[in-house]
Design an enzyme around this catalytic site. Structure first.
Site, PDB file in Angstrom:
ATOM      1  N   ASP A 144       0.852  -1.191   0.000  1.00 30.91           N
ATOM      2  CA  ASP A 144       0.000   0.000   0.000  1.00 30.91           C
ATOM      3  C   ASP A 144       0.889   1.242   0.000  1.00 30.91           C
ATOM      4  O   ASP A 144       1.583   1.499   0.977  1.00 30.91           O
ATOM      5  CB  ASP A 144      -0.922  -0.005   1.224  1.00 30.91           C
ATOM      6  CG  ASP A 144      -2.053   1.009   1.079  1.00 30.91           C
ATOM      7  OD1 ASP A 144      -1.874   1.997   0.339  1.00 30.91           O
ATOM      8  OD2 ASP A 144      -3.100   0.805   1.715  1.00 30.91           O
ATOM      9  N   ARG A 146      -0.252   4.390  -0.646  1.00 28.92           N
ATOM     10  CA  ARG A 146      -1.079   5.603  -0.658  1.00 28.92           C
ATOM     11  C   ARG A 146      -0.682   6.575   0.446  1.00 28.92           C
ATOM     12  O   ARG A 146      -0.327   6.178   1.546  1.00 28.92           O
ATOM     13  CB  ARG A 146      -2.555   5.225  -0.480  1.00 28.92           C
ATOM     14  CG  ARG A 146      -3.112   4.549  -1.697  1.00 28.92           C
ATOM     15  CD  ARG A 146      -4.532   4.101  -1.477  1.00 28.92           C
ATOM     16  NE  ARG A 146      -4.633   3.020  -0.525  1.00 28.92           N
ATOM     17  CZ  ARG A 146      -5.762   2.385  -0.246  1.00 28.92           C
ATOM     18  NH1 ARG A 146      -6.883   2.752  -0.824  1.00 28.92           N
ATOM     19  NH2 ARG A 146      -5.780   1.385   0.617  1.00 28.92           N
TER      20      ARG A 146
END
Ligand SMILES: [Zn+2]
Length: 222
Positions: A144, A146
């Site tokens: 991830d 983000r």
């Protein structure tokens, strides 16, 4: 890199570089869900254009908010590989039903931050049997990638201090809190699974800690 030096041996004056998000435009946006204000931002740190859809008089505290990670295949094409499109529609409907709220649409978040082509490559690997976490790792991407700093900047610009966050992802909550936005409540956004996305959703629950209690009721989907 060597610094350029001016003719008199002084460094040339450089315009000061802006950082953070800057509100650029407000435009009315009538949608099938209701009449929103589209508030456009420029993220000076990453160069991305971002947009928040604001509905009603949002106030400052316990604002109903969705941070929606861009997903072209899910949001625009109705992909059943993931549940993004349904989550976006549900969030927009919820904000209208509530009478006020914000959906921040986060560009640059494709495939948990690996880009559209990265995501498509990961989807190709998932078709061969890897799960969504294994696929990212096999391609050399983080699970991830983000960043939610922009989302916090947008909310701060809109005057939001605390949110009721529509999300099943504990990491979004933690990231917002880290960036100075209080999370008064986490509101589940549970989309009924289908045959095409049940494996993906189970992986989200088992490997990414998403809170998806409704999956227990669909043991029959393989
Ligand atoms: Zn998606």
């Amino acid at each position: 890199m060597t610094e350029k030096v001016g003719v008199l041996g002084k460094k040339p004056q450089r315009p000061q570089r802006r950082t953070g998000v800057e509100r650029v435009v407000n435009a009315p946006l009538p949608t099938v869900y209701g009449k929103f204000q589209a508030v456009g931002y420029l993220d000076h740190d990453r160069g991305d254009e971002q947009v928040a859809l604001v509905y009603g008089d949002i106030g400052t505290d316990e604002v109903l908010v969705r941070l929606h990670s861009e997903c072209l295949t899910g949001d625009a094409f109705g992909s059943q590989h993931c549940e993004c499109g349904d989550q976006l529609a549900s969030a927009l409907r919820a904000v209208v039903a509530e009478g006020a709220g914000v959906v921040v649409y986060l560009r640059g978040h494709e495939g948990r931050g690996i880009g559209l082509l990265g995501k498509l490559r990961a989807m190709a690997l998932q078709a061969e049997g890897l799960d969504t976490v294994e696929a990212n790792l096999a391609l050399g991407f983080p699970v991830d990638a983000r960043d939610y700093g922009v989302a916090a900047g947008v909310l701060q610009d809109l005057g939001v201090r605390s949110v009721r966050l529509m999300s099943n992802n504990p990491r979004k909550r933690e990231a917002l809190v880290r960036h100075g936005i209080q999370v008064a409540e986490q509101v589940p956004l549970l989309i009924p699974p289908c045959e095409n996305n049940i494996t993906y959703l189970r992986t989200k629950r088992e490997r990414l800690d998403h809170h998806l209690p409704h999956l227990d009721a669909v043991a029959h989907l393989s």
